[in-house]
Write an enzyme that holds these catalytic residues in place. Structure first.
Site, PDB file in Angstrom:
ATOM      1  N   GLY A 193      -5.053  -1.010   3.064  1.00 28.44           N
ATOM      2  CA  GLY A 193      -4.672   0.287   3.626  1.00 28.44           C
ATOM      3  C   GLY A 193      -4.442   0.318   5.123  1.00 28.44           C
ATOM      4  CG  ASN A 231       1.471  -0.949   6.331  1.00 26.68           C
ATOM      5  OD1 ASN A 231       2.358  -0.876   7.171  1.00 26.68           O
ATOM      6  ND2 ASN A 231       1.043  -2.100   5.836  1.00 26.68           N
ATOM      7  CG  HIS A 285       8.922  -6.817   0.682  1.00 20.05           C
ATOM      8  ND1 HIS A 285       8.155  -6.940  -0.463  1.00 20.05           N
ATOM      9  CD2 HIS A 285       9.389  -8.058   0.957  1.00 20.05           C
ATOM     10  CE1 HIS A 285       8.185  -8.200  -0.863  1.00 20.05           C
ATOM     11  NE2 HIS A 285       8.922  -8.897  -0.034  1.00 20.05           N
ATOM     12  CD  GLU A 321       3.616  -4.932   6.850  1.00 22.77           C
ATOM     13  OE1 GLU A 321       4.334  -5.163   5.870  1.00 22.77           O
ATOM     14  OE2 GLU A 321       2.377  -5.007   6.804  1.00 22.77           O
TER      15      GLU A 321
HETATM   16  C1  GRF Z   1       1.848  -4.909   3.514  1.00 23.45           C
HETATM   17  O1  GRF Z   1       2.071  -6.220   3.935  1.00 23.45           O
HETATM   18  C2  GRF Z   1       3.110  -4.307   2.970  1.00 23.45           C
HETATM   19  O2  GRF Z   1       4.259  -4.839   3.560  1.00 23.45           O
HETATM   20  C3  GRF Z   1       3.071  -4.692   1.516  1.00 23.45           C
HETATM   21  O3  GRF Z   1       1.723  -4.637   1.165  1.00 23.45           O
HETATM   22  C4  GRF Z   1       0.909  -4.869   2.320  1.00 23.45           C
HETATM   23  C5  GRF Z   1      -0.070  -3.726   2.397  1.00 23.45           C
HETATM   24  O4  GRF Z   1      -1.059  -3.964   3.368  1.00 23.45           O
HETATM   25  N1  GRF Z   1       3.921  -3.836   0.711  1.00 23.45           N
HETATM   26  P1  GRF Z   1      -2.113  -2.824   3.705  1.00 23.45           P
HETATM   27  O5  GRF Z   1      -2.819  -2.451   2.416  1.00 23.45           O
HETATM   28  O6  GRF Z   1      -1.345  -1.679   4.272  1.00 23.45           O
HETATM   29  O7  GRF Z   1      -3.068  -3.409   4.703  1.00 23.45           O
END
Ligand code: GRF
Length: 214
Positions: free
Chosen positions: A14, A16, A117, A187
């Site tokens: 989590g 992001n 992604h 990200e």
């Molecule tokens: C990220 O690398 C995103 O690009 C992919 O899944 C991962 C999620 O990471 N879709 P987090 O749970 O947000 O730390």
């Protein structure tokens, strides 16, 4: 102007999701995080959302073993929280076609479901390309750069229109873990900002549609 109600779907750590939640606390944010949905009741993403008092829901094949019930529960929750936009952030389950159809853009310029992604799609996307698998494959292929892609979600996974890409150079000493960590920093910076642009767009479209009705 009313903020766009965003639902985040996540299954993992989590980072992001938390970055999006942080951004949404800004006064000028065009969206508010109205709901967090996860298929993994134990994930850190749910705990992070709870720390910000964001409503959380665990909807999975455990809570809803019948696919039809699963879909209906997701749709009902999105209605209940009046969700306008969905951000997938490490959601390890395919979003049902019914949900994608329900959130298909009325205006093609203003998509309503997004995904991030950790590679430069269309490279290293599709079946099996998640988590460290992506970075292992990038390093094994001898690529000199990788990065991230933020894209619209359509019925064809990892194939929706690309909204933003960011390139990250590979270092000779990179391991899948170091590459993942470096991409993750970007990200957390870029996904909230791209969602802001998309929420502003959706808000403008909705306002214009309302004006034309009055
Ligand atoms: C990220 O690398 C995103 O690009 C992919 O899944 C991962 C999620 O990471 N879709 P987090 O749970 O947000 O730390």
């Amino acid at each position: 102007m009313k903020k766009v109600n965003l639902a985040i779907f996540a299954s993992g750590s989590g980072s992001n999701a938390e970055a999006i939640i942080h951004y949404s606390c800004r006064l000028d944010a065009a969206y508010r995080v109205a709901l967090m949905v996860s298929n993994n009741s134990q994930c850190l993403a749910l705990q992070r959302a709870m720390m910000f008092d964001i409503p959380t829901l665990h909807i999975s094949t455990v809570t809803h073993p019948e696919p039809h019930d699963f879909v209906q529960s997701v749709l009902a929750s999105l209605r209940e929280y009046d969700i306008d936009m969905i951000a997938l952030a490490g959601y390890m389950k395919h979003l049902p076609a019914e949900v994608i159809a329900a959130f298909s853009a009325a205006e093609p310029q203003a998509p309503r479901i997004f995904n991030i992604h950790p590679s430069l799609l269309p490279k290293f996307g599709g079946q099996g390309m998640y988590g460290l698998n992506v970075h292992k494959a990038v390093i094994a292929s001898g690529e000199r750069e990788s990065g991230l892609t933020i894209h619209e979600v359509t019925a064809e996974y990892d194939k929706g229109r690309i909204l933003h890409q960011h390139r990250v150079a590979l270092l000779p000493e990179d391991t899948p873990e170091t590459l993942a960590a470096r991409i993750n920093l970007w990200e957390c910076e870029l996904y909230p900002a791209v969602l802001q642009t998309q929420a502003e767009l959706l808000r403008t479209m909705k306002a214009a549609a309302n004006d034309s009705r009055t």
